[in-house]
Design a protein around this motif. Structure first.
Motif, short mmCIF file in Angstrom:
data_model
loop_
_atom_site.label_atom_id
_atom_site.label_comp_id
_atom_site.label_asym_id
_atom_site.label_seq_id
_atom_site.Cartn_x
_atom_site.Cartn_y
_atom_site.Cartn_z
N GLY A 1 20.12 -8.13 49.09
CA GLY A 1 20.27 -8.30 50.54
C GLY A 1 21.66 -8.76 50.92
N ASN A 2 22.19 -9.71 50.15
CA ASN A 2 23.53 -10.21 50.43
C ASN A 2 24.59 -9.12 50.24
OD1 ASN A 2 22.53 -12.75 51.03
ND2 ASN A 2 22.88 -13.54 48.95
N GLU B 1 25.25 -1.58 41.51
CA GLU B 1 24.80 -0.87 40.30
C GLU B 1 24.43 -1.85 39.19
OE1 GLU B 1 23.59 1.99 37.82
OE2 GLU B 1 24.12 2.26 39.95
N ALA B 2 25.25 -2.91 39.02
CA ALA B 2 24.95 -3.92 38.01
C ALA B 2 23.66 -4.63 38.32
CB ALA B 2 26.11 -4.91 37.91
N ALA B 3 23.44 -4.95 39.61
CA ALA B 3 22.19 -5.62 40.01
C ALA B 3 20.98 -4.74 39.73
CB ALA B 3 22.26 -6.01 41.48
N HIS B 4 21.11 -3.44 40.03
CA HIS B 4 20.02 -2.51 39.75
C HIS B 4 19.73 -2.42 38.25
CE1 HIS B 4 20.79 -0.31 43.82
NE2 HIS B 4 19.97 -1.34 43.96
N ARG B 5 20.81 -2.40 37.45
CA ARG B 5 20.64 -2.30 36.00
C ARG B 5 19.95 -3.55 35.45
NH1 ARG B 5 25.44 -2.15 34.83
NH2 ARG B 5 25.73 -4.21 33.91
N VAL C 1 31.72 -3.86 45.70
CA VAL C 1 30.33 -4.09 46.14
C VAL C 1 29.41 -3.03 45.55
CG1 VAL C 1 28.79 -4.11 48.13
CG2 VAL C 1 30.97 -5.33 48.24
N ASP C 2 29.86 -1.79 45.54
CA ASP C 2 29.04 -0.71 44.97
C ASP C 2 28.79 -0.94 43.48
OD1 ASP C 2 28.84 0.56 47.40
OD2 ASP C 2 30.54 1.93 47.02
N ASN C 3 29.84 -1.37 42.77
CA ASN C 3 29.68 -1.66 41.34
C ASN C 3 28.71 -2.81 41.10
OD1 ASN C 3 31.52 0.35 40.76
ND2 ASN C 3 33.26 -1.05 40.52
N LYS D 1 28.40 -5.17 52.43
CA LYS D 1 28.84 -3.78 52.58
C LYS D 1 28.90 -3.37 54.05
CE LYS D 1 27.93 0.85 50.78
NZ LYS D 1 29.24 1.01 50.13
N ILE D 2 27.87 -3.81 54.82
CA ILE D 2 27.86 -3.49 56.26
C ILE D 2 29.03 -4.17 56.97
CG2 ILE D 2 26.57 -3.80 58.41
CD1 ILE D 2 23.99 -3.50 56.75
N GLY D 3 29.27 -5.44 56.62
CA GLY D 3 30.38 -6.18 57.25
C GLY D 3 31.72 -5.55 56.94
N LEU D 4 31.91 -5.11 55.68
CA LEU D 4 33.15 -4.47 55.30
C LEU D 4 33.35 -3.15 56.05
CD1 LEU D 4 33.39 -4.96 51.41
CD2 LEU D 4 35.08 -5.68 53.13
N ALA D 5 32.24 -2.42 56.18
CA ALA D 5 32.33 -1.15 56.91
C ALA D 5 32.72 -1.39 58.36
CB ALA D 5 30.99 -0.42 56.84
N SER D 6 32.15 -2.47 58.93
CA SER D 6 32.49 -2.80 60.33
C SER D 6 33.96 -3.18 60.47
CB SER D 6 31.60 -3.94 60.82
OG SER D 6 31.95 -4.34 62.13
#
Length: 476
Positions: A294-295, A333-337, A328-330, A300-305
């Motif tokens: 969630g964080n 991926e690490a969190a998912h792994r 953030v994307d990496n 990611k949303i804040g950065l996009a804004s």
């Protein structure tokens, strides 16, 4: 065959051979002694066994060195009474000697130029010594030694009971000899039927009488667990007779039960720890997914804004924002792994899908071909069973990657009406028995404990064509 023919036939037999045959066949202690230096020529097998000497060793000794008190002077005086005629002399009895030499009987034999002394010991002396040896052995046996038979009423009648009867049963040996029913009276009611049945089976089939049961010892107000083991035979009167021992196995059985109870508790503890570990993995996986995920989404949303509000001529800031988005994307991926390793979502689809996914991941990450085979796409297991098989597969493939040097791996999951079998086979260098016993073989021990916790069986062995084979079987 005529008498003359028989005489000719037996006259051709070597006399030395006849002597050796007689000495080998007799059960008596028999010694042949020459009359010049009174040395031993030969002796029967039972005599040599009693002296614990070989024939060659005996031949170096004189009579006086074996039969203490039988001096050469006495023997020469004995021989001096006889003339030169051929005869068998009257026996010379040697009394008032030591325990071994007492009641010794010697006979002087002369035929032509040949003469010798034959020494024997009375049967009663041999019997007394045999009884003495038997009692010495029995005295050092912790069990109660017995001999019994069946009387005409098909009841036990004791012929012999050792003194250890008192220590085992709390009664004197003579009391049991006088009243054999006391043994049956001490057997607990629930064990009497098996006692009588095992006795009857042994009597009917002449097989070893082997029985275990409990006795109530009135003298000590205690219960003893005993083992009776005896050999059955038919005696000279055609009656079934047993000789054997009754052993107190209470302590050894209690120790065995304590060990089994200790193993059971360890298995329960291992199962509980595995459950706690899986629960903790699930909790951490959820926190990583919910909180960290969630964080990261918010970041990611804040950065996009922020990126959308930057001017195109602010290239440095735009590049920095893109780097942060990639980071953030990496992290996503690490969190998912990590979440997937802690609690693979694929387990929710069933054990077949989970193992198929695991073999594909192994092949993708390690580069070793890994084949998955099943005979049932819809194998249903409990959550604990599915987790155990999945974790064992993970551990096994991890070990293959580290140590096996394999070129191919196969994972099989087979089911029938009442069982599920998982077999993991590789064609690597195999595992030695010593490796399985290493104190730091935690992975192998962990696999075995997981299977034990869910009531299955686990084995690891050399494969049919080399490599290693791990076999897990569950009853469903």
């Amino acid at each position: 065959m005529t008498l003359d023919t028989l005489n000719k036939k037996f006259s051709s037999i070597d006399e030395a051979f006849c002597l050796e045959a007689i000495l080998a066949a007799t059960s008596k202690e028999l010694y042949v002694i020459e009359t010049s230096a009174f040395r031993f020529i030969t002796a029967s097998a039972s005599a040599l066994a009693n002296l614990s000497r070989t024939r060659a060793e005996l031949q170096t000794l004189t009579v006086a060195e074996i039969f203490h008190g039988v001096s050469h002077t006495v023997l020469r005086g004995y021989l001096a009474k006889f003339d030169d005629e051929s005869y068998v002399a009257e026996p010379l009895r040697m009394n008032q000697l030591d325990a071994f030499s007492s009641d010794l009987k010697m006979v002087f034999i002369k035929q032509g130029q040949h003469e010798a002394i034959i020494a024997t010991r009375s049967e009663q002396t041999e019997l007394d010594e045999s009884e003495s040896r038997f009692q010495a052995i029995v005295a050092n046996i912790p069990s109660m030694v017995f001999q019994c038979r069946l009387n005409p009423h098909n009841e036990i009648q004791f012929n012999y009971v050792s003194e250890n009867c008192r220590a085992l049963l709390g009664i004197k040996a003579e009391d049991l000899l006088e009243n054999p029913g006391k043994l049956l009276d001490q057997i607990l009611p629930e064990d009497r039927a098996s006692f009588l049945q095992s006795m009857q089976t042994s009597a009917n089939q002449l097989v070893v009488w082997n029985w275990e049961g409990s006795l109530w010892i009135e003298k000590w107000q205690d219960i003893k667990l005993v083992n009776l083991r005896a050999t059955a035979r038919i005696n000279t009167y055609g009656v079934v007779q047993w000789g054997g021992v009754i052993t107190n196995i209470t302590q050894s059985r209690n120790e065995k039960r304590e060990i089994e109870e200790s193993h059971r508790r360890l298995a329960e503890l291992s199962s509980h720890l595995s459950l706690i570990k899986e629960q903790e993995r699930l909790r951490i996986a959820r926190e990583v997914h919910d909180d960290l995920g969630g964080n990261l989404t918010a970041i990611k949303i804040g950065l996009a804004s922020l990126t959308s509000k930057l001017d195109k001529n602010q290239q440095v800031l735009l590049d920095k924002a893109q780097q942060l988005e990639q980071l953030v994307d990496n992290t996503f991926e690490a969190a998912h792994r990590i979440t997937r390793d802690l609690r693979p979502d694929v387990l929710e689809l069933g054990i077949v899908a989970a193992l198929e996914w695991q073999t594909e991941e192994f092949e993708r990450q390690i580069g070793i071909p890994c084949e998955f085979i099943t005979n049932n796409e819809n194998i249903e297991l409990t959550t604990d069973e599915a987790i155990a098989l999945f974790r064992i597969c993970q551990e096994a493939t991890s070990n293959i990657a580290k140590y096996a040097k394999a070129n191919h791996v196969q994972v099989q999951l087979m089911s029938d009406t009442d069982s599920v079998t998982m077999r993991i086979v590789d064609d690597g260098i195999g595992i030695s028995p010593a490796d399985k016993l290493k104190s730091n073989a935690f992975g192998l021990r962990g696999m075995a404990e997981r299977v034990s916790a869910i009531g299955g069986s686990f084995s690891i062995k050399q494969g049919q064509h080399g490599g290693t084979e791990i076999l897990v079987q569950l009853t469903i």
